[in-house]
Design a protein around this motif. Sequence first.
Motif, PDB file in Angstrom:
ATOM      1  N   ARG A   1      25.829   2.973  17.742  1.00 51.24           N
ATOM      2  CA  ARG A   1      24.216   2.929  17.592  1.00 51.24           C
ATOM      3  C   ARG A   1      23.582   1.670  17.667  1.00 51.24           C
ATOM      4  O   ARG A   1      22.735   1.217  18.080  1.00 51.24           O
TER       5      ARG A   1
ATOM      6  N   GLU B   1      18.568   8.298  18.569  1.00 52.43           N
ATOM      7  CA  GLU B   1      18.656   9.484  17.837  1.00 52.43           C
ATOM      8  C   GLU B   1      20.059   9.969  17.664  1.00 52.43           C
ATOM      9  O   GLU B   1      21.036   9.780  18.449  1.00 52.43           O
ATOM     10  N   VAL B   2      20.466  10.323  16.518  1.00 51.54           N
ATOM     11  CA  VAL B   2      21.767  10.765  16.047  1.00 51.54           C
ATOM     12  C   VAL B   2      21.587  12.213  15.782  1.00 51.54           C
ATOM     13  O   VAL B   2      20.764  12.450  14.943  1.00 51.54           O
ATOM     14  N   GLY B   3      22.661  13.040  16.248  1.00 49.91           N
ATOM     15  CA  GLY B   3      22.660  14.230  15.688  1.00 49.91           C
ATOM     16  C   GLY B   3      24.031  15.124  16.206  1.00 49.91           C
ATOM     17  O   GLY B   3      24.929  14.320  16.830  1.00 49.91           O
ATOM     18  N   GLY B   4      23.925  16.360  15.765  1.00 42.01           N
ATOM     19  CA  GLY B   4      25.206  17.111  16.246  1.00 42.01           C
ATOM     20  C   GLY B   4      25.272  17.476  17.319  1.00 42.01           C
ATOM     21  O   GLY B   4      24.096  17.505  17.980  1.00 42.01           O
TER      22      GLY B   4
ATOM     23  N   VAL C   1      19.116  16.718  24.913  1.00 41.75           N
ATOM     24  CA  VAL C   1      20.424  17.636  24.408  1.00 41.75           C
ATOM     25  C   VAL C   1      20.295  19.057  25.097  1.00 41.75           C
ATOM     26  O   VAL C   1      21.177  19.832  25.174  1.00 41.75           O
TER      27      VAL C   1
END
Length: 90
Positions: A19, A31-34, A60
Amino acid sequence: MTVPRSPRLSMIRWPERCRGAAEEVLGRRPEVGGAAYFTDASVLQPPTGVPTVIFGPGDVSLMHQTDERIGVGELADAARVYAALPFTVW
């Protein structure tokens, strides 16, 4: 005396370092996510114990779809981030 850095120790903070590399190159915090889809990481990571990050450009909702695509600018940004990663992580 200089203590050699262990690549394994450098990997402990792998997600944060990825990041940070992206933020440094792009000038903004990514952006960070699953992920709600399958990747090979789910099979390859457990036996190795190596921290794993799925890290790349694009929307995504389009990933792993028949109409998956990214813009040329996103591709260029991703190439710059990937090129900077080794120098930022270690």
